[in-house]
Design a protein around this motif. Sequence first.
Motif, PDB file in Angstrom:
ATOM      1  N   GLY A  83     -46.017 -27.332  24.125  1.00 55.03           N
ATOM      2  CA  GLY A  83     -46.739 -28.443  23.187  1.00 55.03           C
ATOM      3  C   GLY A  83     -48.645 -28.008  22.408  1.00 55.03           C
ATOM      4  O   GLY A  83     -48.772 -29.101  21.635  1.00 55.03           O
ATOM      5  N   TRP A  84     -48.723 -27.380  23.537  1.00 62.28           N
ATOM      6  CA  TRP A  84     -50.145 -27.309  23.088  1.00 62.28           C
ATOM      7  C   TRP A  84     -51.311 -26.026  24.046  1.00 62.28           C
ATOM      8  O   TRP A  84     -51.496 -26.168  24.905  1.00 62.28           O
ATOM      9  CB  TRP A  84     -51.232 -28.745  23.451  1.00 62.28           C
ATOM     10  N   VAL A  97     -50.472 -27.600  18.606  1.00 62.92           N
ATOM     11  CA  VAL A  97     -50.546 -27.936  18.571  1.00 62.92           C
ATOM     12  C   VAL A  97     -49.682 -29.189  18.357  1.00 62.92           C
ATOM     13  O   VAL A  97     -49.165 -29.109  17.209  1.00 62.92           O
ATOM     14  CB  VAL A  97     -51.464 -28.983  19.364  1.00 62.92           C
ATOM     15  N   ASN A  98     -48.158 -28.945  19.233  1.00 64.86           N
ATOM     16  CA  ASN A  98     -47.198 -30.225  18.010  1.00 64.86           C
ATOM     17  C   ASN A  98     -47.242 -31.257  17.849  1.00 64.86           C
ATOM     18  O   ASN A  98     -48.787 -31.936  18.068  1.00 64.86           O
ATOM     19  CB  ASN A  98     -46.038 -30.177  19.059  1.00 64.86           C
ATOM     20  N   ALA A  99     -46.968 -31.527  16.941  1.00 64.41           N
ATOM     21  CA  ALA A  99     -47.414 -33.162  16.374  1.00 64.41           C
ATOM     22  C   ALA A  99     -47.044 -34.311  17.373  1.00 64.41           C
ATOM     23  O   ALA A  99     -48.728 -35.309  16.761  1.00 64.41           O
ATOM     24  CB  ALA A  99     -46.495 -33.596  15.047  1.00 64.41           C
ATOM     25  N   GLU A 100     -46.382 -34.336  18.650  1.00 68.27           N
ATOM     26  CA  GLU A 100     -46.208 -35.858  18.570  1.00 68.27           C
ATOM     27  C   GLU A 100     -47.516 -35.418  20.155  1.00 68.27           C
ATOM     28  O   GLU A 100     -48.361 -36.970  20.159  1.00 68.27           O
ATOM     29  CB  GLU A 100     -45.149 -35.315  20.151  1.00 68.27           C
ATOM     30  N   ASN A 101     -48.300 -34.552  20.285  1.00 67.89           N
ATOM     31  CA  ASN A 101     -49.803 -34.619  21.067  1.00 67.89           C
ATOM     32  C   ASN A 101     -50.208 -34.712  20.589  1.00 67.89           C
ATOM     33  O   ASN A 101     -51.652 -35.657  20.579  1.00 67.89           O
ATOM     34  CB  ASN A 101     -49.493 -32.902  21.912  1.00 67.89           C
ATOM     35  N   ARG A 102     -50.784 -34.461  19.097  1.00 72.28           N
ATOM     36  CA  ARG A 102     -52.130 -34.785  18.367  1.00 72.28           C
ATOM     37  C   ARG A 102     -52.121 -36.084  17.687  1.00 72.28           C
ATOM     38  O   ARG A 102     -53.139 -36.218  17.470  1.00 72.28           O
ATOM     39  CB  ARG A 102     -51.483 -33.792  17.040  1.00 72.28           C
ATOM     40  N   ASP A 103     -51.259 -36.563  17.546  1.00 69.66           N
ATOM     41  CA  ASP A 103     -51.181 -37.739  17.366  1.00 69.66           C
ATOM     42  C   ASP A 103     -51.262 -38.974  18.814  1.00 69.66           C
ATOM     43  O   ASP A 103     -52.168 -39.406  18.165  1.00 69.66           O
ATOM     44  CB  ASP A 103     -49.842 -38.659  16.361  1.00 69.66           C
ATOM     45  N   PHE A 104     -50.872 -38.236  19.585  1.00 72.40           N
ATOM     46  CA  PHE A 104     -51.088 -38.920  21.036  1.00 72.40           C
ATOM     47  C   PHE A 104     -52.004 -38.738  21.312  1.00 72.40           C
ATOM     48  O   PHE A 104     -53.209 -39.948  21.384  1.00 72.40           O
ATOM     49  CB  PHE A 104     -50.480 -38.476  22.131  1.00 72.40           C
ATOM     50  N   TYR A 105     -52.477 -37.941  20.961  1.00 69.80           N
ATOM     51  CA  TYR A 105     -54.971 -37.505  21.912  1.00 69.80           C
ATOM     52  C   TYR A 105     -55.439 -37.230  21.006  1.00 69.80           C
ATOM     53  O   TYR A 105     -56.682 -37.245  20.841  1.00 69.80           O
ATOM     54  CB  TYR A 105     -54.445 -36.125  23.043  1.00 69.80           C
ATOM     55  N   GLU A 106     -54.929 -38.373  19.871  1.00 67.47           N
ATOM     56  CA  GLU A 106     -55.793 -38.067  18.395  1.00 67.47           C
ATOM     57  C   GLU A 106     -57.084 -36.570  18.606  1.00 67.47           C
ATOM     58  O   GLU A 106     -58.478 -37.296  18.067  1.00 67.47           O
ATOM     59  CB  GLU A 106     -56.816 -39.976  18.583  1.00 67.47           C
TER      60      GLU A 106
END
Length: 120
Positions: A83-84, A97-106
Amino acid sequence: MSNLLQDAVQAIVKLADDKKAEDICVFHSNEDHWLTEYIVVLTVNNSVHARSILMMFKEYFSTLTSNDDLSDSPNVIGKPESGWVIVDANSIIIHCVNAENRDFYEIDKLFSSQGEIHYH
C-alpha cells in the motif's frame, strides 16, 4: 529549480495522471536540510494499479541521462502489496500510496510544512 527537474516533475505528474493516479500533489522543498528537491505524492487504487504506475516510472526514468539531480534507475522501496511504494530518483522522490495509508500517516500534512504545494 533546474529546467531538467521542472520538466521531469511535469512529466511525472502527466504520466501519473494518464495512469489514473488520484490526488497528485507536488511539494517543493525550499529548505537546505532536505535531501531532495521535489516530493510527489499520489494515490493508487490497489496493488495492480501501483505496479502499473511503477513500471511506467521505471520506463520513463530509463530514458533519462543519469546525473547528480536525477537517476536513470531510481531505487524502489516497498512492494505494491504493502500500500506504499517510494521511488527515489535523487532530487525527486515519488510516494505511491493507497488512500488508507495516505490518510493514516497524514503524508500531505508532513510534507506541506516543508515547502510549496501544487495539486494536480
